[in-house]
Structure formats: structure tokens, C-alpha cells
Motif scaffolding. Structure first.
Motif, short mmCIF file in Angstrom:
data_model
loop_
_atom_site.label_atom_id
_atom_site.label_comp_id
_atom_site.label_asym_id
_atom_site.label_seq_id
_atom_site.Cartn_x
_atom_site.Cartn_y
_atom_site.Cartn_z
N ARG A 127 0.82 -1.22 0.00
CA ARG A 127 0.00 0.00 0.00
C ARG A 127 0.86 1.26 0.00
O ARG A 127 0.49 2.26 -0.61
N ARG A 128 1.99 1.19 0.67
CA ARG A 128 2.86 2.36 0.73
C ARG A 128 4.29 1.90 0.96
O ARG A 128 4.57 1.15 1.89
N GLY A 129 5.20 2.38 0.10
CA GLY A 129 6.59 1.98 0.20
C GLY A 129 6.96 0.94 -0.84
O GLY A 129 6.19 0.61 -1.74
N VAL A 130 8.17 0.40 -0.72
CA VAL A 130 8.69 -0.64 -1.61
C VAL A 130 9.14 -1.82 -0.75
O VAL A 130 9.78 -1.65 0.28
N LYS A 131 8.82 -3.00 -1.20
CA LYS A 131 9.15 -4.22 -0.46
C LYS A 131 10.20 -5.01 -1.23
O LYS A 131 10.01 -5.38 -2.39
N TRP A 132 11.32 -5.28 -0.57
CA TRP A 132 12.38 -6.12 -1.11
C TRP A 132 12.48 -7.39 -0.28
O TRP A 132 12.61 -7.32 0.95
N VAL A 133 12.40 -8.55 -0.92
CA VAL A 133 12.55 -9.83 -0.23
C VAL A 133 13.45 -10.72 -1.07
O VAL A 133 13.64 -10.50 -2.27
N ALA A 134 14.00 -11.74 -0.42
CA ALA A 134 14.80 -12.75 -1.11
C ALA A 134 14.34 -14.13 -0.65
O ALA A 134 14.07 -14.34 0.54
N ASN A 135 14.24 -15.05 -1.60
CA ASN A 135 13.84 -16.42 -1.30
C ASN A 135 15.02 -17.36 -1.54
O ASN A 135 15.66 -17.30 -2.60
N SER A 136 15.28 -18.20 -0.57
CA SER A 136 16.32 -19.23 -0.70
C SER A 136 15.66 -20.58 -0.50
O SER A 136 15.08 -20.84 0.55
N TRP A 137 15.71 -21.43 -1.52
CA TRP A 137 15.10 -22.75 -1.46
C TRP A 137 16.16 -23.83 -1.42
O TRP A 137 17.22 -23.70 -2.02
N VAL A 138 15.85 -24.92 -0.72
CA VAL A 138 16.70 -26.11 -0.72
C VAL A 138 15.96 -27.19 -1.50
O VAL A 138 14.89 -27.63 -1.09
#
Length: 508
Positions: free
Chosen positions: A455-466
Motif C-alpha cells: 500500500r505504501r513503500g517498496v518491499k524487497w525480499v529474497a527467497n532461498s530454497w533447498v
């Protein structure tokens, strides 16, 4: 008279003499009888003691056999022998932190792929349970159990502010691709605003993999080896390498790099450069290779994940690259499962090289997910688990009052569990249950997850899968195949491209 007395005395002396020759048996009969009775009692006690000892000995043997059987059936296909030496299946004692392992080698070890292994699982104990884990020297983190269905943990402060910043910059420098299946909006098509503006000093720091303040040839060339994308175009790379070879030391300082890089640009261009041509599209995600030649922060994240999960290092090393995602205003993802249920007509994408893929459908096989929040969000952007900790799971229950709970754009607030993004926090959950023998079982239906709209701002995420194949024999064949390829590549010249994820996987 005297003769009579003498005869009497002689008779008494004769009797006394005869008495001395007689055996003195009568007075000593009781002691001999007592000794014989004592021997009989001692014999009885010895037999009883022997019986008791033998009973305890047999019970001990049975306990040992039972323990060996328990260990055998709980280890599944085999015991893990990996570089970290970790064989424990859980971390349940809140008073005893996990030991910090020695740093993993930057190179892949062939012996890691030739051993059978099992899959340890962290114990959740109960919702709200807090465990102390040691992931970095001289510091412990608190790992809190958030859910048991799926088994989900939260670890605040898993990444430092600097690590979050570096991962975001690496993703921007690599370039992001559109994740949406729908066509981009007209506003996005007309936008020529660059996504990134880095100073020359920041670019130098990102290229300096070991952070020693000097750029070596190997550090620069490594960025051209990944098939997932390059940091430097061929012309820039050629010009920088030419300048490096002209240096007597064979290394570039920041001052040298600034001069060499400026020469590689068009005349009159400023030192603070912008990636306008490569990143003018407002992209969504990218993949960052974490193997040999990658940035030390990416190595650190991978090793930290291995330490936390205590999984075989070979599995972690050969899993998918780190996926970095940028969510802008209004971006979201509907609830989905990160992994897939296995069927007879499917094959895991990551082990397809070790099987017959002609008649099989490839699916994602992801034993667990570790999600890193690289930024905080002012409003929205929560990670939602719509059916977490439900008593039962039924697909028809996802439709409530005519509304689909998997549609996070409309029903995000109705999810059972929502995690607000906080920079540095990590989430870890298992996408699969255990098969009861130490290997990966069926898909955990409760691991359904999505992302609420920002809704407001920027979202940075990282996914690490095994990545793990439910068929441990197929996984073992894949491990052996990797070992052969690594042995073949290890004997080649130094300039040859090393074994990388892109040789063995596809971006999923």
C-alpha cells in the motif's frame, strides 16, 4: 601298699599317654560343621548373585539392540556425512545455542556428493517457543516458533542492515525481470526512470568480492562467467582488463579502477553512472548465484542457512540461486505452494539430468523455504499464510462466502497468519512433511502462502530454497553425476568456467 600306689600312678600315666595319642575329634566337631554350613550358604548366595548379574546383562543387551534399531529407522536412507559435521536432527534446547560451524569452503567438495544423507528437521515444540541459535561469532539469535502447520520460524536480525543493502544493490546491478503474467501498465512502459544510480565507489565495493580493497583479475572475470547474466558488458570488461594488465601489481585500487572505468565509458560521461539502458523497465525479480566467484555476502547467507538447518551442504550448494523480488505499490502474489506434490508422472526439475525426462513433467521440489526481508514496508506487503494452524485442511474451505482466500489482493486480511516485513528478519518454513524415515515426505498443504498488496513503500525480499528429490535414489544419482562433472572440470585450465548452478538447473 607302696607297690599298689606305684601301680596306680603308672596306670594313670599310661592312660594320660594314651589320651595324647587319641585324635581330638569330639571338641572340634562343631567348628567343622559350622564351616561346612558356611560354605553351603556362600554357594547359595553366589548362585543368586550370578543369576541377577545375568538378568541385568541380558536387559542391557536388549536395550542396546533397541537403541540401534531406533537410530537405524530414524536415520532413513543413511546418515549424513557433510562438511559441517552436523548430524543432529533438531534444535530444541532453548538453553543451548547451536554451535557456529567453521566457514565452508568456497569450492564444491566431491566427497559431499558421494555420501548418503538424511534430512534433519528443527523442532517447533509449540507456538511461541523461543530457541537460541548461534549463527555468527559472539552473538546469538532468537528463533521463535510461529506455526506448527506449517512448521514456521521467525528470526529477527538474521541479516544486518549492511547485508540487506548489498543484496538489494546486487539485484539491481544484475537486473530484474517482470514477474507478472499480465502485460505491464502504460505508466510502466512510458517510464524511463532508472532503477539504480551507483557511484563508482559503490560499484568497486560490489566487485571486490573479498573486500580487501583491491580488484584482482579473477574477481572481475567471475562476473562474466554466470549465464544468469553479467555485470559488465563485453566492451567494458575488455577495457577494464586491459587497464588491469597495465598495472605493475596486477591489481586495481579504487583510484585505478575509477580511471580505467572512466576510459571505458563514452567521452564526457560522469563518474557516477546510471544503468538506464539495462534497467529502464520496472522489473520485479532476479536470481543471484551463490557459488564460487559470488559476492561474500551471498556466501555468508548460504552458509548461515546451512548452519541453521543443519542440512547437507551439498544440497544447499546445488539448490536454486537466491531469488530477489521487488514489490512496488499495488504488487502482490496470490497464495500458492512453493513446492509441488510428487506423482508417478512427474520429475523434479533440479534432478532431471539424472533421470529419463522424455515422458515426465518437471515440477519444483523445494524441501524448505527461507525468506529474507531486505526492507521494511510502511503499509501492506505482509506475507500471509491463509490456512496456517487450521485444525483440518480442505480445499473447499478456501472458498468462504463466495470469496477465494488464495486471492490475496482481495482477502489478505482474512488469512490466519500475516507477517509484517521488517528489514533483516528471516522466515523459515518446511514445505514438506517428513516421511518418518529421515527423508522428504508429502507436501504440507498448510504451507500455502502469498504476499499482500503493498500500500505504501517498496518491499524487497529474497527467497532461498533447498531442492530435494522425494526419491532419495534419484537424488543420489544426481549427486554422483555432479561429482563426475566436478571432477572433469577440476582438471581443466584456470580460465574455464567453473561448475555452476546454470550448468545443472533452470530458473524456476
Amino acid at each position: 601298699m607302696e607297690d599298689a600306689q606305684e601301680d596306680f600312678m603308672e596306670q594313670e600315666e599310661q592312660e594320660e599317654y594314651e589320651d595324647r595319642d587319641k585324635p581330638l575329634t569330639s571338641p572340634y566337631i562343631p567348628p567343622y560343621r559350622q564351616t561346612r554350613l558356611h560354605v553351603q550358604r556362600s554357594s547359595i548366595c553366589s548362585r543368586a548373585y550370578f543369576v541377577v548379574v545375568m538378568v541385568f546383562f541380558h536387559v542391557y543387551i536388549l536395550n542396546v539392540i533397541g537403541l540401534l534399531l531406533y537410530v537405524h529407522y530414524n536415520n532413513g536412507p543413511g546418515d549424513l556425512v557433510n562438511g559441517d559435521g552436523a548430524t543432529s536432527a533438531s534444535v530444541s534446547d532453548s538453553e543451548t545455542p547451536l554451535p557456529h560451524p567453521a566457514p565452508a569452503s568456497r569450492e564444491l567438495h566431491v566427497e559431499d556428493y558421494s555420501q548418503s544423507f538424511s534430512l534433519p528437521r528443527i523442532e517447533g515444540i509449540r507456538v511461541g517457543h523461543v530457541q537460541q541459535v548461534s549463527l555468527v561469532p559472539d552473538r546469538t539469535h532468537e528463533m521463535k516458533t510461529i506455526s506448527l502447520k506449517p512448521l514456521l520460524f521467525e528470526i529477527p536480525g538474521f541479516l544486518s542492515e549492511e547485508e540487506c543493502r548489498v543484496v538489494v544493490q546486487l539485484a539491481q546491478l544484475k537486473g530484474l525481470m517482470e514477474s507478472q503474467t499480465t502485460a505491464p501498465s502504460q505508466e510502466q512502459e512510458e517510464s524511463n526512470q532508472p532503477l539504480l544510480s551507483l557511484s563508482t565507489e559503490e560499484v568497486f565495493s560490489l566487485l571486490d568480492l573479498n573486500q580487501d580493497g583491491l580488484l584482482q583479475k579473477q574477481e572481475i572475470v567471475s562476473h562474466s562467467r554466470s549465464r544468469d547474466g553479467t555485470w559488465l558488458n563485453p566492451d567494458n570488461l575488455r577495457q577494464i582488463l586491459t587497464g588491469l594488465e597495465a598495472c605493475p601489481t596486477g591489481m586495481l585500487t579504487l583510484e585505478d579502477f575509477t580511471r580505467v572505468y572512466d576510459v571505458s565509458q563514452n567521452p564526457g560521461q560522469q563518474r557516477s553512472w546510471k544503468l538506464t539502458s539495462q534497467f529502464k523497465q520496472r522489473s520485479k525479480h532476479t536470481w543471484l548465484y551463490q557459488g564460487s566467484g559470488s559476492h561474500h555476502v551471498l556466501h555468508t547467507l548460504r552458509n548461515r542457512l546451512t548452519s541453521l538447518t543443519r542440512l547437507p551442504s551439498a544440497l544447499v550448494e546445488l539448490s536454486e540461486p537466491l531469488q530477489v523480488i521487488r514489490y512496488e505499490h499495488g504488487d502482490f502474489s496470490n497464495a500458492h505452494h512453493d513446492s509441488s506434490a510428487s506423482h508417478s508422472d512427474t520429475i523434479c526439475a533440479h534432478t532431471r539430468l539424472a533421470g529419463n525426462t522424455s515422458a515426465l513433467t518437471e515440477v519444483s521440489c523445494r524441501y524448505l523455504t527461507m525468506l529474507f526481508y531486505l526492507s521494511s514496508v510502511e503499509e501492506g506487503g505482509e506475507t500471509t499464510f491463509p490456512v496456517a494452524d487450521n485444525r483440518t485442511y480442505e480445499e473447499q474451505a478456501l472458498i468462504q462466502d463466495g470469496v477465494d482466500l488464495t486471492d490475496t489482493q482481495e482477502t489478505c486480511a482474512r488469512g490466519n497468519l500475516r507477517m509484517k516485513p521488517t528489514a533483516g528478519t528471516a522466515l523459515l518454513w518446511y514445505n514438506h512433511l517428513s516421511d518418518g524415515r529421515g527423508w522428504m515426505g508429502e507436501l504440507d498443504e498448510y504451507s500455502l502462502r502469498g504476499d499482500c498488496p503493498v500500500r505504501r513503500g517498496v518491499k524487497w525480499v529474497a527467497n532461498s530454497w533447498v531442492n530435494v528429490d522425494p526419491d532419495h535414489q534419484q537424488q543420489a544419482r544426481y549427486q554422483r553425476l555432479v561429482a563426475k562433472r566436478y571432477q572433469a572440470k577440476s582438471g581443466m585450465e584456470e580460465h574455464h568456467q567453473p561448475l555452476s548452478h546454470s550448468d545443472l538447473h533452470q530458473d524456476l
